[in-house]
Write an enzyme that holds these catalytic residues in place. Structure first.
Site, PDB file in Angstrom:
ATOM      1  N   GLU A 179       0.801  -1.227   0.000  1.00  0.00           N
ATOM      2  CA  GLU A 179       0.000   0.000   0.000  1.00  0.00           C
ATOM      3  C   GLU A 179       0.839   1.285   0.000  1.00  0.00           C
ATOM      4  OE1 GLU A 179      -2.905  -0.345   3.144  1.00  0.00           O
ATOM      5  OE2 GLU A 179      -3.802  -2.129   2.257  1.00  0.00           O
ATOM      6  N   GLU A 186      -5.603 -10.846  -1.753  1.00  0.00           N
ATOM      7  CA  GLU A 186      -6.457 -10.680  -0.560  1.00  0.00           C
ATOM      8  C   GLU A 186      -7.939 -10.636  -0.936  1.00  0.00           C
ATOM      9  OE1 GLU A 186      -5.186  -7.369   1.893  1.00  0.00           O
ATOM     10  OE2 GLU A 186      -3.078  -7.682   1.412  1.00  0.00           O
TER      11      GLU A 186
END
Ligand code: XIL
Length: 340
Positions: free
Chosen positions: A125, A236
């Site tokens: 991220e 994910e």
């Protein structure tokens, strides 16, 4: 069995916690039967392994690694650097101090599992959710402490040196959205241009019930279009049964109303829509040889992080229900003849 259906294409993984495999739990049996990969949901992150400088706690990461290895299950490492799980000690001092601490940590962790963890999310991220400011980089604690995005290079270079055979990934969410994807690709192209050792691109794919799988597959295609031979991992996956506006994620307001704590209260049409999304994703992944790992972010709906994010609210985003029974989404991805 899920793992067998996709064995010719990619390992199929689940994010898990050590408690799920610590004894002969139903979860452990399902994992061993259905999945060929695991990711630590949080127990291989820096705040767990190295909460204080100079001492490591390997107990949880070792337990997950050892169980997976004993059961012939692959491990995706997640994540060496993430702004949300960076203990404060990492970010004190000059950029040179920070670099030395990051190099030490990455070297120690990757070395410990060298030859056993086949892929690491090196940075998680690091792309910005909006333009302007520090974009394409996230305006994170790391960016602020270092003053630029150089910490990304430092992490990848240390990881490559510690285990040259390990596949090194960058990982992020919302790659299915064109604007975020463009910022992500800008960072990736820049890393490649400078020779930073990057092997693959992670797409979290935390989706909502109104998602179109084509948008996620477009993210894979965009990486392929770079022509750099990068691998793609779906890292994910979950599909929320809700569709929430931006302000729900930003401030917990105007979130969709909860279906409550009974899985049976979710309309069958919602489980069907979810199953269509999962099928669309998996069918698309099979068509794309660059997709070399696919992971769902949890084993069953009772333990999904979405039960507490973005607000506390029961969610049902995975392949198994809270009673560990297979859902329509499971049948949709394991049986081509299953009619949704
Ligand atoms: C989440 C876990 O599911 C939680 O258990 C933990 O408390 C916080 O992290 N993006 C990521 C994952 O890359 O590491 C996050 O996992 C979910 C969002």
């Amino acid at each position: 069995m899920l793992r067998e259906v996709y064995a010719a294409h990619f390992p199929v993984g689940a994010a898990i916690q050590r408690s799920q495999i610590a004894s002969a739990t139903p979860d452990r049996a399902i994992l061993a039967a259905q999945f060929s990969s695991i990711t630590a949901e949080y127990e291989m992150k820096p705040d767990i392994i190295a909460p204080t400088q100079g001492s490591y706690d390997w107990s949880r990461s070792d337990a997950l690694m050892d169980w997976a290895e004993a059961n012939g299950i692959a491990v995706r490492g997640h994540a060496l650097l993430w702004h949300q799980t960076t203990p404060a000690w990492f970010l004190s001092g000059s950029p040179a101090d920070i670099r030395a601490k990051l190099q030490q940590y990455v070297t120690d962790v990757v070395s410990r599992y060298a030859g056993r963890i086949h892929a690491w999310d090196v940075v998680n991220e690091v792309a910005s959710d909006s333009g302007g400011g520090t974009a394409p980089y996230r305006d994170s604690n790391w960016y602020q402490a270092v003053g630029n995005g150089d910490y990304i290079d430092w992490a990848f270079e240390a990881a490559r040196a510690a285990d040259p055979a390990c596949k090194l990934f960058i990982n992020d969410y919302n790659t299915e959205l064109p604007a975020k994807r463009a910022r992500y690709l800008e960072i990736i192209a820049d890393l490649l241009a400078r020779g930073v050792p990057l092997d693959g691109v992670g797409h979290q794919f935390h989706l909502q019930i109104n998602a179109d799988p084509a948008d996620s597959l477009a993210a894979i295609d965009a990486v392929d279009a770079l022509g750099a031979g990068l691998e793609n991992h779906a890292t994910e996956i979950d599909v929320s049964v809700y569709s929430d506006p931006g302000e729900c994620f930003a401030g917990g307001v105007n979130c969709a109303a909860s279906y409550g704590s009974q899985a049976a209260n979710v309309p069958a049409s919602v489980y069907a829509a979810q199953a269509q999304i999962y099928r669309g994703l998996f069918d698309g992944f099979v068509q794309r040889p660059s997709v070399t790992s696919v992971t769902v972010w949890g084993l069953h709906d009772g333990q999904s992080w979405l039960n507490s994010f973005p607000v506390s609210r029961n969610n049902y985003p995975l392949l198994f229900d809270p009673d560990r029974q297979p859902k329509p989404a499971f049948h949709a991805v394991t049986d081509p003849a299953y009619v949704i």
